[in-house]
Design an enzyme around this catalytic site. Structure first.
Site, PDB file in Angstrom:
ATOM      1  N   ASP A  84     -13.181  -1.336 -10.956  1.00 33.79           N
ATOM      2  CA  ASP A  84     -12.582  -1.948  -9.774  1.00 33.79           C
ATOM      3  C   ASP A  84     -13.412  -1.598  -8.529  1.00 33.79           C
ATOM      4  O   ASP A  84     -13.894  -0.466  -8.402  1.00 33.79           O
ATOM      5  CB  ASP A  84     -11.147  -1.407  -9.629  1.00 33.79           C
ATOM      6  CG  ASP A  84     -10.294  -2.237  -8.690  1.00 33.79           C
ATOM      7  OD1 ASP A  84     -10.676  -3.381  -8.385  1.00 33.79           O
ATOM      8  OD2 ASP A  84      -9.226  -1.742  -8.273  1.00 33.79           O
ATOM      9  N   HIS A  85     -13.587  -2.550  -7.638  1.00 37.09           N
ATOM     10  CA  HIS A  85     -14.223  -2.324  -6.335  1.00 37.09           C
ATOM     11  C   HIS A  85     -15.534  -1.536  -6.386  1.00 37.09           C
ATOM     12  O   HIS A  85     -15.649  -0.461  -5.785  1.00 37.09           O
ATOM     13  CB  HIS A  85     -13.260  -1.639  -5.371  1.00 37.09           C
ATOM     14  CG  HIS A  85     -12.153  -2.532  -4.923  1.00 37.09           C
ATOM     15  ND1 HIS A  85     -12.350  -3.632  -4.125  1.00 37.09           N
ATOM     16  CD2 HIS A  85     -10.825  -2.503  -5.206  1.00 37.09           C
ATOM     17  CE1 HIS A  85     -11.194  -4.236  -3.919  1.00 37.09           C
ATOM     18  NE2 HIS A  85     -10.257  -3.584  -4.568  1.00 37.09           N
ATOM     19  N   ASP A 111     -18.120  -6.063  -5.590  1.00 32.04           N
ATOM     20  CA  ASP A 111     -17.400  -6.308  -4.341  1.00 32.04           C
ATOM     21  C   ASP A 111     -18.339  -6.226  -3.147  1.00 32.04           C
ATOM     22  O   ASP A 111     -18.645  -5.141  -2.663  1.00 32.04           O
ATOM     23  CB  ASP A 111     -16.259  -5.293  -4.216  1.00 32.04           C
ATOM     24  CG  ASP A 111     -15.428  -5.517  -2.964  1.00 32.04           C
ATOM     25  OD1 ASP A 111     -15.765  -6.425  -2.170  1.00 32.04           O
ATOM     26  OD2 ASP A 111     -14.450  -4.791  -2.777  1.00 32.04           O
ATOM     27  N   GLU A 142     -14.932 -11.104  -4.542  1.00 30.78           N
ATOM     28  CA  GLU A 142     -13.895 -11.326  -3.526  1.00 30.78           C
ATOM     29  C   GLU A 142     -14.434 -12.262  -2.457  1.00 30.78           C
ATOM     30  O   GLU A 142     -15.543 -12.076  -1.971  1.00 30.78           O
ATOM     31  CB  GLU A 142     -13.499  -9.975  -2.908  1.00 30.78           C
ATOM     32  CG  GLU A 142     -12.391 -10.062  -1.867  1.00 30.78           C
ATOM     33  CD  GLU A 142     -11.902  -8.664  -1.443  1.00 30.78           C
ATOM     34  OE1 GLU A 142     -11.777  -7.779  -2.322  1.00 30.78           O
ATOM     35  OE2 GLU A 142     -11.651  -8.463  -0.247  1.00 30.78           O
ATOM     36  N   GLY A 188      -2.854  -0.873   0.269  1.00 30.27           N
ATOM     37  CA  GLY A 188      -2.052   0.134   0.952  1.00 30.27           C
ATOM     38  C   GLY A 188      -0.644  -0.360   1.183  1.00 30.27           C
ATOM     39  O   GLY A 188      -0.124  -1.159   0.413  1.00 30.27           O
ATOM     40  N   HIS A 219      -4.945  -8.542  -5.769  1.00 26.95           N
ATOM     41  CA  HIS A 219      -5.067  -7.150  -5.316  1.00 26.95           C
ATOM     42  C   HIS A 219      -3.949  -6.862  -4.321  1.00 26.95           C
ATOM     43  O   HIS A 219      -3.303  -7.768  -3.812  1.00 26.95           O
ATOM     44  CB  HIS A 219      -6.410  -6.942  -4.595  1.00 26.95           C
ATOM     45  CG  HIS A 219      -7.596  -6.917  -5.503  1.00 26.95           C
ATOM     46  ND1 HIS A 219      -8.442  -5.845  -5.607  1.00 26.95           N
ATOM     47  CD2 HIS A 219      -8.089  -7.859  -6.358  1.00 26.95           C
ATOM     48  CE1 HIS A 219      -9.406  -6.116  -6.480  1.00 26.95           C
ATOM     49  NE2 HIS A 219      -9.215  -7.333  -6.942  1.00 26.95           N
ATOM     50  N   ASP A 222       0.948  -3.018  -4.045  1.00 19.21           N
ATOM     51  CA  ASP A 222       1.895  -1.933  -3.740  1.00 19.21           C
ATOM     52  C   ASP A 222       3.081  -2.503  -2.974  1.00 19.21           C
ATOM     53  O   ASP A 222       2.897  -3.285  -2.037  1.00 19.21           O
ATOM     54  CB  ASP A 222       1.227  -0.860  -2.856  1.00 19.21           C
ATOM     55  CG  ASP A 222       0.237  -0.010  -3.640  1.00 19.21           C
ATOM     56  OD1 ASP A 222       0.079  -0.237  -4.849  1.00 19.21           O
ATOM     57  OD2 ASP A 222      -0.378   0.873  -3.013  1.00 19.21           O
ATOM     58  N   VAL A 242      -2.858  -3.188 -10.343  1.00 19.43           N
ATOM     59  CA  VAL A 242      -1.794  -2.254  -9.971  1.00 19.43           C
ATOM     60  C   VAL A 242      -2.390  -0.860  -9.900  1.00 19.43           C
ATOM     61  O   VAL A 242      -3.225  -0.483 -10.722  1.00 19.43           O
ATOM     62  CB  VAL A 242      -0.642  -2.315 -10.999  1.00 19.43           C
ATOM     63  CG1 VAL A 242       0.353  -1.181 -10.774  1.00 19.43           C
ATOM     64  CG2 VAL A 242       0.072  -3.665 -10.914  1.00 19.43           C
ATOM     65  N   ASN A 243      -1.959  -0.129  -8.883  1.00 19.49           N
ATOM     66  CA  ASN A 243      -2.437   1.235  -8.729  1.00 19.49           C
ATOM     67  C   ASN A 243      -1.253   2.196  -8.678  1.00 19.49           C
ATOM     68  O   ASN A 243      -0.909   2.839  -9.652  1.00 19.49           O
ATOM     69  CB  ASN A 243      -3.303   1.315  -7.460  1.00 19.49           C
ATOM     70  CG  ASN A 243      -4.020   2.647  -7.316  1.00 19.49           C
ATOM     71  OD1 ASN A 243      -4.082   3.437  -8.250  1.00 19.49           O
ATOM     72  ND2 ASN A 243      -4.542   2.907  -6.141  1.00 19.49           N
TER      73      ASN A 243
HETATM   74 ZN   LIG Z   1      -8.287  -4.067  -4.712  1.00 18.20          ZN
END
Ligand SMILES: [Zn+2]
Length: 291
Positions: A84-85, A111, A142, A188, A219, A222, A242-243
């Site tokens: 990821d990223h 990214d 992205e 976030g 993305h 949250d 999901v984080n």
């Molecule tokens: Zn992301």
């Protein structure tokens, strides 16, 4: 997409798109979280995508990535491993270097969304995407830019949203397989966004309607509601990043367990907590029983 015919991530997403369900793409930070995720997928007969941030790969190197690939690919359900990223040359060179040694991610998010223009984004991403594809690794890019992060959250402004009319050309120019659109989602907390998350579903609908991109990844999930997850999947999202939803229950269970129990018992509790959270997502995204 030549050379990616049997790519594990794309195969998982292809079936999800056909079946109109979402795939939980979960970030994990250590071996026990990876194990818990794989166990959850197997228990609910769900396909899945295990994700690692570059910082985790930097820490654990080839042996840790090898472990993640081994447990995912040996699972009784399809699970791929995704970076990821990958935003900088260091992360991308490490991942590509490991792939050249036979320790290859199934897919990588190249990214370059920090670029000032789409042209610059493409110019940064394309050489890496070509090297990834030559190694059989699918790629995610992205278009637009998601705001937020660990610190310094800002509310996204209109100029950062993905322009669907540019998406098709962007995907063609990059040669990438998965697009992470910017639709008002952010990394976030949405606590500081007035009125809560404001996702422009029309962007997803437009991208899906005209079949402008192979696969869409959401993305910034949250705190979003179950209904919003469902709406995004209905509008074409197949990869759902999901984080904290699974990570935080794991961390809480581990922290609490360690105050009263032995470490192996606390770890068991934490694995159980992550598994239970994953079950909820497999049901919510519709992937339970699909493997
Ligand atoms: Zn992301």
């Amino acid at each position: 997409m030549s050379g990616l015919k049997n790519n594990r991530t794309l195969e998982i997403l292809r079936k999800a798109e056909e079946g109109r369900y979402g795939i939980l793409a979960q970030c994990v930070y250590d071996a026990n979280q990876a194990l818990a995720f794989v166990r959850a997928c197997e228990a609910k007969r769900s396909p899945g995508i295990l994700q690692l941030f570059p910082i985790t790969v930097k820490l654990g190197g080839g042996p840790f990535l090898r472990y993640c690939i081994d447990i995912c690919h040996a699972a009784s359900v399809p699970i791929s491993v995704h970076m990821d990223h990958a935003t900088d040359a260091e992360a991308l060179e490490q991942a590509i270097g490991l792939a050249e040694q036979g320790i290859a991610f199934d897919s990588i998010m190249v990214d370059a969304s920090h670029a000032e223009t789409d042209e610059e984004n493409i110019a940064i991403a394309v050489p890496y995407i070509q090297r990834c594809n030559a190694l059989g690794i699918a790629t995610e890019v992205e278009l637009g830019r998601l705001e937020g992060g660990e610190a310094g959250l800002r509310v996204i402004d209109g100029g950062m949203l993905t322009d669907p009319s540019k998406a098709e050309a962007f995907m063609a120019a990059t040669g990438a397989d998965i697009l992470a659109p910017s639709i008002g989602n952010l990394h976030g907390s949405y606590k500081f966004v007035e009125g809560g998350p404001n996702f422009r579903q029309e962007i997803l609908k437009d991208l899906q309607k005209k079949d402008k991109v192979p696969y869409l990844c959401l993305h910034g999930t949250d705190e979003i509601s179950d209904d919003l997850f469902r709406e995004c999947i209905a509008n074409g999202v197949s990869k759902v990043n999901v984080n904290s939803w699974l990570r935080d229950p794991y961390c809480v269970a581990l922290a609490e367990g360690l105050t009263t129990k032995s470490m192996p018992e606390a770890i068991d509790d934490a694995i159980e907590a992550l598994e239970q959270s994953a079950y909820r997502f497999f049901d919510l995204l519709g992937s339970a029983g699909k493997a």
